[in-house]
Design a protein around this motif. Structure first.
Motif, PDB file in Angstrom:
ATOM      1  N   VAL A  59     -15.262   9.623   7.319  1.00 29.34           N
ATOM      2  CA  VAL A  59     -14.801   9.384   8.689  1.00 29.34           C
ATOM      3  C   VAL A  59     -13.621  10.304   8.969  1.00 29.34           C
ATOM      4  O   VAL A  59     -12.658  10.335   8.202  1.00 29.34           O
ATOM      5  CB  VAL A  59     -14.375   7.909   8.891  1.00 29.34           C
ATOM      6  CG1 VAL A  59     -13.752   7.715  10.264  1.00 29.34           C
ATOM      7  CG2 VAL A  59     -15.571   6.974   8.706  1.00 29.34           C
ATOM      8  N   SER A  60     -13.731  11.033  10.054  1.00 31.84           N
ATOM      9  CA  SER A  60     -12.639  11.905  10.479  1.00 31.84           C
ATOM     10  C   SER A  60     -12.220  11.467  11.873  1.00 31.84           C
ATOM     11  O   SER A  60     -13.028  11.543  12.814  1.00 31.84           O
ATOM     12  CB  SER A  60     -13.139  13.359  10.481  1.00 31.84           C
ATOM     13  OG  SER A  60     -12.138  14.206  10.937  1.00 31.84           O
ATOM     14  N   GLN A  61     -10.987  10.986  12.012  1.00 34.67           N
ATOM     15  CA  GLN A  61     -10.579  10.460  13.321  1.00 34.67           C
ATOM     16  C   GLN A  61      -9.128  10.841  13.630  1.00 34.67           C
ATOM     17  O   GLN A  61      -8.284  10.917  12.745  1.00 34.67           O
ATOM     18  CB  GLN A  61     -10.767   8.947  13.370  1.00 34.67           C
ATOM     19  CG  GLN A  61      -9.952   8.158  12.360  1.00 34.67           C
ATOM     20  CD  GLN A  61     -10.294   6.660  12.343  1.00 34.67           C
ATOM     21  OE1 GLN A  61     -11.445   6.286  12.541  1.00 34.67           O
ATOM     22  NE2 GLN A  61      -9.286   5.830  12.107  1.00 34.67           N
ATOM     23  N   GLU A  63      -4.348   5.887  25.556  1.00 34.18           N
ATOM     24  CA  GLU A  63      -4.729   6.263  24.194  1.00 34.18           C
ATOM     25  C   GLU A  63      -6.043   7.024  24.243  1.00 34.18           C
ATOM     26  O   GLU A  63      -6.944   6.657  24.982  1.00 34.18           O
ATOM     27  CB  GLU A  63      -4.893   4.996  23.357  1.00 34.18           C
ATOM     28  CG  GLU A  63      -5.081   5.245  21.889  1.00 34.18           C
ATOM     29  CD  GLU A  63      -5.112   3.920  21.112  1.00 34.18           C
ATOM     30  OE1 GLU A  63      -4.049   3.305  20.977  1.00 34.18           O
ATOM     31  OE2 GLU A  63      -6.202   3.528  20.677  1.00 34.18           O
ATOM     32  N   LEU A  64      -6.126   8.071  23.442  1.00 30.96           N
ATOM     33  CA  LEU A  64      -7.319   8.922  23.415  1.00 30.96           C
ATOM     34  C   LEU A  64      -7.748   9.202  21.988  1.00 30.96           C
ATOM     35  O   LEU A  64      -6.905   9.447  21.120  1.00 30.96           O
ATOM     36  CB  LEU A  64      -6.977  10.310  23.991  1.00 30.96           C
ATOM     37  CG  LEU A  64      -7.115  10.605  25.463  1.00 30.96           C
ATOM     38  CD1 LEU A  64      -6.772  12.081  25.661  1.00 30.96           C
ATOM     39  CD2 LEU A  64      -8.500  10.302  25.970  1.00 30.96           C
ATOM     40  N   THR A  65      -9.048   9.191  21.751  1.00 28.35           N
ATOM     41  CA  THR A  65      -9.552   9.731  20.493  1.00 28.35           C
ATOM     42  C   THR A  65      -9.766  11.226  20.697  1.00 28.35           C
ATOM     43  O   THR A  65     -10.378  11.636  21.679  1.00 28.35           O
ATOM     44  CB  THR A  65     -10.903   9.085  20.131  1.00 28.35           C
ATOM     45  OG1 THR A  65     -10.736   7.685  20.142  1.00 28.35           O
ATOM     46  CG2 THR A  65     -11.361   9.533  18.768  1.00 28.35           C
ATOM     47  N   LEU A  66      -9.268  12.012  19.765  1.00 27.96           N
ATOM     48  CA  LEU A  66      -9.317  13.466  19.941  1.00 27.96           C
ATOM     49  C   LEU A  66     -10.267  14.108  18.935  1.00 27.96           C
ATOM     50  O   LEU A  66     -10.661  13.507  17.930  1.00 27.96           O
ATOM     51  CB  LEU A  66      -7.914  14.046  19.759  1.00 27.96           C
ATOM     52  CG  LEU A  66      -6.883  13.539  20.781  1.00 27.96           C
ATOM     53  CD1 LEU A  66      -5.487  13.997  20.406  1.00 27.96           C
ATOM     54  CD2 LEU A  66      -7.247  14.000  22.187  1.00 27.96           C
ATOM     55  N   SER A  67     -10.598  15.374  19.214  1.00 25.95           N
ATOM     56  CA  SER A  67     -11.569  16.083  18.375  1.00 25.95           C
ATOM     57  C   SER A  67     -10.912  16.839  17.229  1.00 25.95           C
ATOM     58  O   SER A  67     -11.548  17.129  16.226  1.00 25.95           O
ATOM     59  CB  SER A  67     -12.359  17.064  19.240  1.00 25.95           C
ATOM     60  OG  SER A  67     -11.524  18.142  19.615  1.00 25.95           O
ATOM     61  N   ASP A 127      -9.720  19.830  17.932  1.00 25.86           N
ATOM     62  CA  ASP A 127      -9.812  21.200  18.448  1.00 25.86           C
ATOM     63  C   ASP A 127      -8.950  21.265  19.719  1.00 25.86           C
ATOM     64  O   ASP A 127      -9.268  20.627  20.732  1.00 25.86           O
ATOM     65  CB  ASP A 127     -11.277  21.520  18.754  1.00 25.86           C
ATOM     66  CG  ASP A 127     -11.458  22.945  19.286  1.00 25.86           C
ATOM     67  OD1 ASP A 127     -10.472  23.513  19.799  1.00 25.86           O
ATOM     68  OD2 ASP A 127     -12.575  23.461  19.185  1.00 25.86           O
ATOM     69  N   LEU A 166     -10.442  21.813  23.127  1.00 27.64           N
ATOM     70  CA  LEU A 166     -11.145  20.676  23.719  1.00 27.64           C
ATOM     71  C   LEU A 166     -10.189  19.551  24.084  1.00 27.64           C
ATOM     72  O   LEU A 166     -10.410  18.825  25.063  1.00 27.64           O
ATOM     73  CB  LEU A 166     -12.179  20.128  22.722  1.00 27.64           C
ATOM     74  CG  LEU A 166     -13.313  21.062  22.305  1.00 27.64           C
ATOM     75  CD1 LEU A 166     -14.124  20.443  21.177  1.00 27.64           C
ATOM     76  CD2 LEU A 166     -14.211  21.353  23.502  1.00 27.64           C
ATOM     77  N   ARG A 219      -8.360  17.101  27.954  1.00 31.93           N
ATOM     78  CA  ARG A 219      -8.492  15.645  27.973  1.00 31.93           C
ATOM     79  C   ARG A 219      -7.114  14.979  28.038  1.00 31.93           C
ATOM     80  O   ARG A 219      -6.932  13.973  28.708  1.00 31.93           O
ATOM     81  CB  ARG A 219      -9.262  15.164  26.738  1.00 31.93           C
ATOM     82  CG  ARG A 219     -10.714  15.639  26.754  1.00 31.93           C
ATOM     83  CD  ARG A 219     -11.525  15.032  25.650  1.00 31.93           C
ATOM     84  NE  ARG A 219     -11.598  13.598  25.750  1.00 31.93           N
ATOM     85  CZ  ARG A 219     -11.549  12.760  24.719  1.00 31.93           C
ATOM     86  NH1 ARG A 219     -11.423  13.250  23.488  1.00 31.93           N
ATOM     87  NH2 ARG A 219     -11.625  11.474  24.890  1.00 31.93           N
TER      88      ARG A 219
END
Lengths: 478, 442
Positions: free
Chosen positions: B48-50, B67-71, B73, B76, B80
């Motif tokens: 899992v990579s988060q 709150e945001l989940t990011l990539s 990168d 990208l 967001r």
């Protein structure tokens, strides 16, 4: 969620393997809360990512990533394939035996009044009004009203062309009033967080959210003045917001096939239920009818497909008191050779699916509330779970409620505080004496299980139920 | 690399601010391998990579959080993040001023860079675990990888924490519910140390082979090993020590405040950030002191105070999280040598693990729970038989108060194996406890 571009990306990166799936999850949520008439920080969240699952050579591997670019998905697929290779020949199951579906379909929660149709300011004003109605007395020392809204979208794709899309919308309303006098504090809530449901703001009217505030405050104050629940063996009449916990802990968890197969023994525990019991074991009295029902649209854990792509269907787990089938998805069914249900579910994109309850309901009976009270010579009516503890095989339990009321000679009499009871699952349900005819739809946002750990939404609809010969007791504090 | 990525995002966020806007942001990331085992085979294996960024946009006393989940990168993630900021900006006019808003304004940057000594291939570790479990019924989970967290604000404060840990949490089962549970966690996987722990578990397993004993409910002398005592102390973390819980009379230690009840003078409990493995900063940018004494010689010490509670109740914050829960618990040692435990227990119950604790009366701090795994009946200092599971129901004021006979001189350091949402960095350092009159109820 731009599903077309993901489908194209997935088709480009799916590795050559016996099976490959992508599960893209996007959840947007917002929490609005007013405590002591002061608006708390409003929090919005957007969580999105994907899990790639690969079956190859009999092994299964997964990789989860928040990087949804083609390169990100490609890397995740390669990681998943590497784990599949490493686990091949060392797994609990030869996964090449598993008939993984390539399903097709869509499911969306019906919503009458969308969250976005009401501006944030109006939601805050609503909560302020409700919150103010909780502060009815100087002894109310803390009080809060809140709403947690979420939209949970899932796109499930398989390399063989399977595709399901689901959009689950839910609301968790919460109220609490804390009353204090010296060294006694009593807390009363809106069914814990039990009035969580799928749907939009119409859930507030369905559950009586706004009207509940003064009653909750009044009952918190009642408890301060109430004596402790007596200690004795007697009848207990459990309200739906305690029945849901009773069903969850002492029927739901013990019937999970992955527990019976031993997966959870290092963490959430095992089960007193063994495979040979299915089809013949008397779990409870004839009045006990338990269904797995993810098709009840307003209930908290409804869906069209589980996270292995299996179509959701209603099924009896216990009928007329006799155990019929367990709570196990495709993998557990293949491992155990037992019938199961479509309940492979994951918390989100970053956890793999495991056996979960979804909606687990106790079907209504024929007794009115008044008839059940009238049938009790000496007992306690208990509402709203506040304490739960059960052994690792889900047998010896002890549960506590927020609010109790004595039943004496067929009549509800005085309020009592700290009502607790304990028992053994294997015998408790056989003392189910009467089942109410009014079903209440409830649930919980917090069911924990799994390694790595996962917390998931579960629904429980139940009527009020009467049990005999229960060990009842109160608190240590006067 | 992760640190630079976060710093870049934080700078970008600051560059988007206008007028009197202020921002704070927190970052949490992990790259973890999880391998779940059952019956000495692999149940589920994966990675899992988060990455998650939480930010608070503040203008005067108005603020909104997102709150945001990011990539991972930047190309990208920047758009967001900009979209999130715009969304928060649109919310601000609807929000009233927040009288309890408090954030760090004095810049206190910090950096903790963990070294990565983890095995490159988790698969090789898992193979070794499976080999060691061969012929036994092994079930559990191996979790390993990097954990990163950061804080930044528009005043220029930057805090960074990274650590690279593994945590093997496993049980060897003999039959039904008879098992030995073990943990091997740390920073450098040492095959010899693992082998030693596995051998010790196998040796204990032999003790479970005798016919299990069932005892009647009642009061017994018990020894709670550190792996059992941690469950009690962790339960206290839920509502015991936060200032908000104290001021609203919801603390489970209410009788210590209102009736001056005390625990045994042997009990001293600290939030020991300096010797734990959790980050020393929190989401509003305040740093945690090295130590906060929660209970000192049996008497209540200090509360954990979040910035929000600090503002609400007019006291200084001590860098607690918004939940006001400890993350690095430290219970002081006693005087009983480990080698003396069985002799001093004499006749009673040796409890290695407790399970599913909850309050059965919050106001009285009465706790119920179950024994689990390797729990033994002991007579005259000798282990006689495994014990079938028993339920207890006891107030803290008895079990760590007048019924506490002593604490062990040696302490264990236990890394929390919890992985809800993310891998935990919480820990407990503490002794075992010898208790008389411990009440079993079912």
């Amino acid at each position: 969620m731009d599903d077309t571009s993901f489908q194209e990306r997935f088709q480009r990166i799916a590795p050559r393997a016996d099976f490959c799936s992508l599960r893209l999850v996007e959840e947007r949520s917002q929490h609005v809360s007013v405590r002591q008439n002061i608006v708390q920080p409003v929090t919005s969240s957007e969580d999105r990512g994907a899990m790639l699952t690969v079956v190859d050579g009999g092994g299964l591997g997964y990789a989860a990533t928040g990087d949804l670019s083609q390169e990100g998905l490609h890397q995740a697929a390669e990681h998943a394939r590497a784990w599949a290779k490493r686990s091949a020949g060392h797994s609990v199951l030869d996964f090449s035996r598993l008939q993984l579906a390539s399903p097709s379909g869509a499911y969306t929660t019906p919503v009458a009044r969308p969250w976005a149709s009401v501006p944030l300011g109006e939601k805050i004003d609503l909560l302020r009004r409700v919150c103010e109605r909780l502060k009815t007395d100087g002894r109310i020392v803390d009080w809060e009203a809140s709403l947690f809204y979420s939209e949970h979208e899932t796109l499930y794709l398989t390399a063989e062309g399977g595709r399901t899309q689901q959009r689950l919308i839910s609301l968790v309303p919460m109220l609490s009033a804390t009353a204090n006098a010296g060294s006694d504090t009593q807390i009363r809530t809106f069914g814990g967080r039990g009035f969580c449901r799928q749907g939009g703001l119409e859930v507030l009217d369905q559950t009586g959210f706004q009207a509940a505030a003064p009653r909750i405050a009044a009952e918190a104050l009642q408890l301060l003045d109430a004596p402790n629940c007596p200690q004795d063996r007697m009848d207990v009449l459990l309200a739906p917001d305690q029945m849901m916990l009773q069903i969850h802990e002492s029927i739901g968890h013990p019937l999970e096939l992955d527990r019976i197969l031993g997966d959870e023994r290092n963490y959430a525990g095992t089960s007193f239920v063994t495979p040979d019991m299915f089809g013949s074991y008397r779990y409870g009295s004839d009045l006990l009818n338990i269904t797995f029902d993810p098709t009840r649209v307003e209930e908290f854990a409804s869906y069209g497909f589980d996270d292995d792509g299996q179509p959701a269907q209603r099924a009896y787990l216990i009928r007329h008191g006799v155990l019929q089938r367990g709570l196990g998805g495709l993998t557990s069914q293949a491992r155990s050779g037992l019938p199961g249900v479509a309940n492979s579910r994951a918390q989100s994109w970053n956890r793999p699916p495991i056996d979960r309850m979804a909606n687990l309901n106790l079907e209504p009976g024929e007794s009115s509330f008044e008839e059940m009270v009238a049938a009790v010579e000496c007992g306690v009516y208990m509402q709203t779970n506040t304490s739960w503890s059960i052994d690792d095989s889900r047998n010896k339990f002890q549960f506590g409620c927020e609010w109790g009321r004595l039943i004496e000679n067929g009549r509800l009499t005085s309020v009592v505080k700290n009502p607790n009871y304990r028992g053994v699952s294997a015998t408790f349900w056989r003392n189910l004496k009467m089942v109410g005819n009014q079903l209440q739809v409830l649930g919980t946002p917090y069911c924990g299980k799994g390694e790595p750990n996962q917390v998931i939404r579960v629904g429980h609809a139940a009527p009020t139920c009467l049990f005999g010969e229960v060990e009842v007791f109160g608190g240590a504090s006067a | 690399m992760m640190q630079e990525y976060f710093a870049d995002l934080a700078d970008f966020l600051t560059s988007l601010l206008s007028g009197n806007e202020i921002s704070t942001c927190s970052f949490a990331a992990e790259d973890s391998d999880f391998v779940r085992l059952n019956r000495s085979a692999i149940r589920q294996a994966g990675s899992v990579s988060q990455r998650t960024l939480s930010c608070d946009l503040i203008e005067g006393l108005r603020h909104a959080s997102g709150e945001l989940t990011l990539s991972g990168d930047l190309a990208l993630d920047r758009p967001r993040l900009a979209a999130l900021l715009e969304q928060l900006r649109e919310q601000l006019p609807y929000l009233p001023e927040d009288p309890h808003l408090l954030y760090a304004t004095e810049v206190q940057s910090s950096e903790h860079l963990g070294d990565n000594h983890l095995p490159e291939d988790s698969g090789a570790v898992v193979s070794a675990v499976l080999d060691a479990g061969h012929g036994h019924d092994l079930v559990g989970v191996y979790a390993a990888g990097g954990i990163h967290s950061g804080f930044a604000n528009s005043f220029g404060q930057r805090n960074w924490f990274s650590t690279y840990t593994y945590n093997l949490d496993w049980s060897l089962y003999l039959q039904a519910d008879k098992a030995v549970k073990s943990r091997y966690a740390g920073f450098v996987w040492d095959p010899a140390e693992f082998s030693h722990k596995m051998d010790a578990a196998k040796a204990q397993l032999a003790g479970l082979a005798k016919p299990a004993r069932t005892i009647e409910p009642g009061e017994y002398r018990v020894y709670l090993a550190p792996t059992a005592l941690v469950e009690i102390v962790e339960l206290l973390s839920w509502g015991g020590f936060g200032l908000k819980d104290h001021r609203t009379k919801q603390t489970t230690l209410l009788k210590m405040l209102e009736e001056s009840l005390t625990l045994s003078p042997q009990v001293t409990l600290q939030e020991n950030t300096a010797d734990g493995v959790a980050a020393n900063f929190q989401a509003a940018g305040f740093l945690k002191p090295d130590r906060v004494t929660l209970i000192e010689a049996g008497a209540f010490g200090e509360c954990l105070v979040s910035p929000r509670s600090a503002k609400e109740y007019g006291v200084p914050t001590n860098g607690a999280s918004s939940w006001e829960m400890p993350a690095s618990l430290d219970l002081a040692a006693g005087t009983i040598p480990d080698s003396e435990v069985l002799r001093q227990l004499d006749t009673g119950v040796y409890i290695n693990n407790l399970w599913y604790l909850n309050y059965s009366d919050r106001t009285a701090c009465r706790i119920t729970g179950m024994t689990r795994f390797a729990t033994f009946w002991v007579e005259h200092g000798e282990i006689q038989a495994p014990l079938n599971v028993m339920r207890f129901d006891e107030t803290l004021y008895r079990l760590l108060g007048d019924k506490l006979l002593g604490l062990t001189a040696e302490r264990d350091f236990l890394l929390d194996p919890s992985t809800y949402h993310a891998r935990s960095t919480s820990s407990f350092r503490g002794p075992g406890a010898l208790v008389e009159g411990f009440l079993f109820t079912l």
